[in-house]
Design a protein around this motif. Sequence first.
Motif, PDB file in Angstrom:
ATOM      1  N   THR A 154      16.680 -63.951  -6.699  1.00 24.06           N
ATOM      2  CA  THR A 154      16.601 -62.807  -5.778  1.00 24.06           C
ATOM      3  C   THR A 154      15.175 -62.710  -5.236  1.00 24.06           C
ATOM      4  OG1 THR A 154      16.218 -61.308  -7.645  1.00 24.06           O
ATOM      5  CG2 THR A 154      18.492 -61.531  -6.871  1.00 24.06           C
TER       6      THR A 154
ATOM      7  N   THR B   2      13.135 -57.487  -8.174  1.00 24.79           N
ATOM      8  CA  THR B   2      14.456 -57.288  -8.770  1.00 24.79           C
ATOM      9  C   THR B   2      14.416 -57.723 -10.228  1.00 24.79           C
ATOM     10  OG1 THR B   2      15.518 -57.731  -6.651  1.00 24.79           O
ATOM     11  CG2 THR B   2      16.904 -57.903  -8.608  1.00 24.79           C
TER      12      THR B   2
ATOM     13  N   ARG C  24      26.061 -57.221  -9.044  1.00 26.23           N
ATOM     14  CA  ARG C  24      25.297 -56.217  -9.798  1.00 26.23           C
ATOM     15  C   ARG C  24      25.079 -56.597 -11.251  1.00 26.23           C
ATOM     16  NH1 ARG C  24      26.819 -50.149  -9.050  1.00 26.23           N
ATOM     17  NH2 ARG C  24      25.672 -50.333 -10.948  1.00 26.23           N
TER      18      ARG C  24
ATOM     19  N   ARG D 242      21.573 -55.762 -12.539  1.00 29.52           N
ATOM     20  CA  ARG D 242      20.536 -56.116 -11.564  1.00 29.52           C
ATOM     21  C   ARG D 242      20.060 -54.831 -10.895  1.00 29.52           C
ATOM     22  NH1 ARG D 242      20.627 -56.846  -6.182  1.00 29.52           N
ATOM     23  NH2 ARG D 242      22.885 -56.734  -6.158  1.00 29.52           N
ATOM     24  N   ARG D 243      18.734 -54.600 -10.964  1.00 25.16           N
ATOM     25  CA  ARG D 243      18.164 -53.369 -10.392  1.00 25.16           C
ATOM     26  C   ARG D 243      16.879 -53.693  -9.639  1.00 25.16           C
ATOM     27  NH1 ARG D 243      20.346 -48.511 -10.048  1.00 25.16           N
ATOM     28  NH2 ARG D 243      18.407 -47.540 -10.614  1.00 25.16           N
ATOM     29  N   ALA D 244      16.678 -53.024  -8.530  1.00 30.15           N
ATOM     30  CA  ALA D 244      15.421 -53.118  -7.800  1.00 30.15           C
ATOM     31  C   ALA D 244      14.359 -52.355  -8.586  1.00 30.15           C
ATOM     32  CB  ALA D 244      15.568 -52.522  -6.400  1.00 30.15           C
TER      33      ALA D 244
ATOM     34  N   LYS E 176      13.740 -48.697  -8.145  1.00 28.90           N
ATOM     35  CA  LYS E 176      14.784 -47.754  -8.575  1.00 28.90           C
ATOM     36  C   LYS E 176      14.495 -47.165  -9.953  1.00 28.90           C
ATOM     37  CE  LYS E 176      17.587 -48.381  -5.097  1.00 28.90           C
ATOM     38  NZ  LYS E 176      17.859 -47.379  -4.120  1.00 28.90           N
TER      39      LYS E 176
END
Length: 176
Positions: free
Chosen positions: A76, A80, A113, A138-140, A143
């Motif tokens: 990514t 991320t 995700r 999966r997270r930015a 966030k």
Amino acid sequence: MKFTIAGTQNISRDCMVCGVKNPYGLKTRFYETEEKEVIAVFTPQAVHQSYPQVVHGGITAAILDETIGRAIVPHTDAMTFGVTIDLKVNYKKPVPYDVELKAVGRITSYNGRIFEGTGELYLPDGTIAATAEGKYLRRALNKFTSIEFIDEHWFKPKDCPTEITIGGTEKSATED
């Protein structure tokens, strides 16, 4: 095993695993291979011990968790990460401190995700000390942390080896 390194990943100031200013942290560096795996390089200290001369199992779990969780980055971008949903660690050998250790993590399944991965922690001679498999969300980065953290405490180290060897020596070069 030799790995060709494609780049280095960001680290932070205070993180227990990668924080360069955390006096009790592992000060781990993370490198991406051409095969999109992530290699962690670190040297645990006596403050990380459990039994005499042995690193605490929680430290082993933390390094494997972070390495697998960071394995999403080459797929990514640097902003991320994986937030752990489930982690299973198998301990095979005692892990010493005051020696450089390496862990390798990779993605085995990526479903938008949710992703899954595996990893190994290697002793200096190349013996596997522990293995892990995990499931991650999966997270930015923005966030679950502040812009201040991203702007002031999240940075890419300048040094980066060109090759990492597990179970032997490595050649390195500085990357600007």
